[in-house]
Design an enzyme around this catalytic site. Structure first.
Site, PDB file in Angstrom:
ATOM      1  N   PRO A  95       0.836  -1.207   0.000  1.00  0.00           N
ATOM      2  CA  PRO A  95       0.000   0.000   0.000  1.00  0.00           C
ATOM      3  C   PRO A  95       0.870   1.256   0.000  1.00  0.00           C
ATOM      4  O   PRO A  95       1.910   1.280   0.678  1.00  0.00           O
ATOM      5  CB  PRO A  95      -0.791  -0.095   1.305  1.00  0.00           C
ATOM      6  N   GLY A  99       3.631   3.794   5.314  1.00  0.00           N
ATOM      7  CA  GLY A  99       4.738   3.432   6.205  1.00  0.00           C
ATOM      8  C   GLY A  99       5.386   2.106   5.885  1.00  0.00           C
ATOM      9  O   GLY A  99       6.164   1.586   6.681  1.00  0.00           O
ATOM     10  N   LEU A 100       5.086   1.541   4.723  1.00  0.00           N
ATOM     11  CA  LEU A 100       5.644   0.227   4.389  1.00  0.00           C
ATOM     12  C   LEU A 100       6.706   0.297   3.288  1.00  0.00           C
ATOM     13  O   LEU A 100       7.083  -0.725   2.716  1.00  0.00           O
ATOM     14  CB  LEU A 100       4.524  -0.751   3.987  1.00  0.00           C
ATOM     15  N   GLY A 101       7.175   1.482   3.022  1.00  0.00           N
ATOM     16  CA  GLY A 101       8.308   1.612   2.102  1.00  0.00           C
ATOM     17  C   GLY A 101       7.984   1.323   0.647  1.00  0.00           C
ATOM     18  O   GLY A 101       8.843   0.848  -0.099  1.00  0.00           O
ATOM     19  N   SER A 102       6.752   1.620   0.220  1.00  0.00           N
ATOM     20  CA  SER A 102       6.386   1.278  -1.155  1.00  0.00           C
ATOM     21  C   SER A 102       7.252   2.024  -2.176  1.00  0.00           C
ATOM     22  O   SER A 102       7.658   1.448  -3.197  1.00  0.00           O
ATOM     23  CB  SER A 102       4.902   1.540  -1.412  1.00  0.00           C
ATOM     24  N   ALA A 104      10.388   3.098  -1.989  1.00  0.00           N
ATOM     25  CA  ALA A 104      11.733   2.512  -2.105  1.00  0.00           C
ATOM     26  C   ALA A 104      11.675   1.168  -2.820  1.00  0.00           C
ATOM     27  O   ALA A 104      12.544   0.846  -3.640  1.00  0.00           O
ATOM     28  CB  ALA A 104      12.350   2.353  -0.712  1.00  0.00           C
ATOM     29  N   ALA A 105      10.652   0.391  -2.532  1.00  0.00           N
ATOM     30  CA  ALA A 105      10.555  -0.939  -3.148  1.00  0.00           C
ATOM     31  C   ALA A 105      10.316  -0.826  -4.650  1.00  0.00           C
ATOM     32  O   ALA A 105      10.918  -1.559  -5.454  1.00  0.00           O
ATOM     33  CB  ALA A 105       9.431  -1.740  -2.487  1.00  0.00           C
ATOM     34  N   ASP A 148      15.070   2.986   4.534  1.00  0.00           N
ATOM     35  CA  ASP A 148      14.137   2.268   3.646  1.00  0.00           C
ATOM     36  C   ASP A 148      14.877   1.589   2.496  1.00  0.00           C
ATOM     37  O   ASP A 148      14.707   0.390   2.247  1.00  0.00           O
ATOM     38  CB  ASP A 148      13.104   3.229   3.049  1.00  0.00           C
TER      39      ASP A 148
HETATM   40  O1  PMV Z   1       6.855   6.171   6.249  1.00  0.00           O
HETATM   41  P1  PMV Z   1       7.994   5.414   5.745  1.00  0.00           P
HETATM   42  O2  PMV Z   1       7.774   3.976   5.572  1.00  0.00           O
HETATM   43  O3  PMV Z   1       8.594   6.005   4.504  1.00  0.00           O
HETATM   44  O4  PMV Z   1       9.141   5.514   6.856  1.00  0.00           O
HETATM   45  C1  PMV Z   1       9.720   6.741   7.158  1.00  0.00           C
HETATM   46  C2  PMV Z   1      10.743   6.593   8.232  1.00  0.00           C
HETATM   47  C3  PMV Z   1      11.218   7.925   8.783  1.00  0.00           C
HETATM   48  O5  PMV Z   1      12.155   7.620   9.807  1.00  0.00           O
HETATM   49  C4  PMV Z   1      10.064   8.719   9.378  1.00  0.00           C
HETATM   50  C5  PMV Z   1      11.881   8.763   7.708  1.00  0.00           C
HETATM   51  C6  PMV Z   1      13.219   8.241   7.248  1.00  0.00           C
HETATM   52  O6  PMV Z   1      13.687   8.708   6.196  1.00  0.00           O
HETATM   53  O7  PMV Z   1      13.835   7.388   7.914  1.00  0.00           O
END
Ligand code: PMV
Length: 317
Positions: A95, A99-102, A104-105, A148
């Site tokens: 999704p 917050g699951l790094g979509s 970057a993936a 990520d």
């Molecule tokens: O929301 P996500 O999955 O992209 O994670 C962000 C993590 C943070 O620490 C808030 C930002 C970062 O660049 O590490």
């Protein structure tokens, strides 16, 4: 035709503080993947994202388009004058904005597939994929910590510290498997906005935020030791403590707090938001026996999706 993929990720400890040089722990979620497929084209480079109903010519893509940026950075990295006609199709089960790094993936999958298509003999090391993904992550995040891209490219749990000139990246052992439920609030949240807001608060009240970041870093270090020792109960307590600090940074939300509370009340060993916060996903650490009850409680409290991921299940120790 060439395909490649990359996993989603969860941050177990230390989100936000990791941007400011404190340690953090993250792990891949291998069952949630982004996949890129490259096929020969007839004219130009076409980017197709069926999930987003999107077809885009690379030439016409705006400067800040992240899919196009992945291809442009890759072209530079491979020192190619031009890219041959091809169709790059991207699909993702991760999704977005949760917050699951979509982001970057998806980028890592594109880099892997297109490099393998253009230069089959090129040594596609995780470090190379990670570094290039990081360049593109800057478009999504502004000031990404680098955690990520590291986790999606290396696809293993890492203890990560943002450092110059080189990040500290340490894979570590998981002595006893950690069973985690990943529950989605259903509310999307842009990492970039939340990270910027934390920066504003840090600029306004440096001492308070430095102390909060220190606290997160100490929890991440303690959590690594607990995970390496197989002290699952302690990991849960540390997750609770990390969530409390994230609440004080104002990056939780009523939905996240409701899911965290419901998980704990149903017997989770610990629970916290994961990633940027203000929406997206949370984690609940559960025992095998407790999993069903906590999963039900999360759904009853409004979770739109709940999935289970086990950290360390394939390690012999
Ligand atoms: O929301 P996500 O999955 O992209 O994670 C962000 C993590 C943070 O620490 C808030 C930002 C970062 O660049 O590490």
């Amino acid at each position: 035709m060439v395909s490649a993929s990359a996993p989603g990720k969860i941050i177990l400890f230390g989100e936000h503080a990791v941007v400011y040089g404190r340690p953090a722990i993250a792990a891949p979620v291998s069952q949630l993947r982004a996949t890129a497929t490259v096929t020969p084209g007839t004219a130009g480079v076409q980017l197709v994202a069926p999930d987003l109903d999107r077809v885009q010519w690379l030439d016409a893509a705006p400067e800040d388009d992240a899919l196009a940026a992945a291809l442009r950075r890759l072209q530079q990295a491979l020192a190619l004058d031009a890219l041959p006609p091809m169709v790059v199709t991207v699909r993702s089960a991760i999704p977005i904005a949760s917050g699951l790094g979509s982001g970057a993936a998806i980028t890592a999958a594109i880099i892997r597939a297109v490099t393998a298509y253009l230069q089959p003999a090129f040594p596609l090391t995780p470090a190379w994929v990670s570094a290039l993904t990081y360049e593109v992550e800057k478009l999504y995040h502004g000031t990404p910590s680098g955690i990520d891209n590291t986790v999606v490219a290396f696809e293993q749990p890492v203890y990560f510290v943002r450092r110059q000139p080189r990040n500290q990246i340490e894979p570590f052992g998981v002595a006893r498997p950690l069973r985690l439920l990943v529950a989605d609030t259903g509310r999307r949240s842009q990492t970039r906005d939340v990270v910027l807001d934390v920066r504003r608060q840090w600029q306004a009240d440096g001492a308070r935020f430095e102390a909060l970041f220190d606290g997160c870093g100490q929890l991440a270090a303690a959590a690594r030791a607990a995970i390496e020792q197989g002290d699952v109960a302690r990991v849960g307590q540390l997750m609770d403590a990390n969530h409390a600090l994230l609440v004080r940074m104002s990056v939780s939300s009523p939905e996240l707090d409701r899911l965290v509370g419901a998980a704990r009340a149903a017997g989770a060993l610990g629970a916290k938001l994961s990633g940027a916060g203000r929406g997206g996903n949370m984690l609940a650490l559960v025992s095998a026996e407790g999993e069903t009850a906590v999963g039900q409680a999360l759904r009853a409290a409004g979770a739109t999706h709940v999935l289970t991921t086990v950290l360390g299940h394939n390690q012999l120790s």
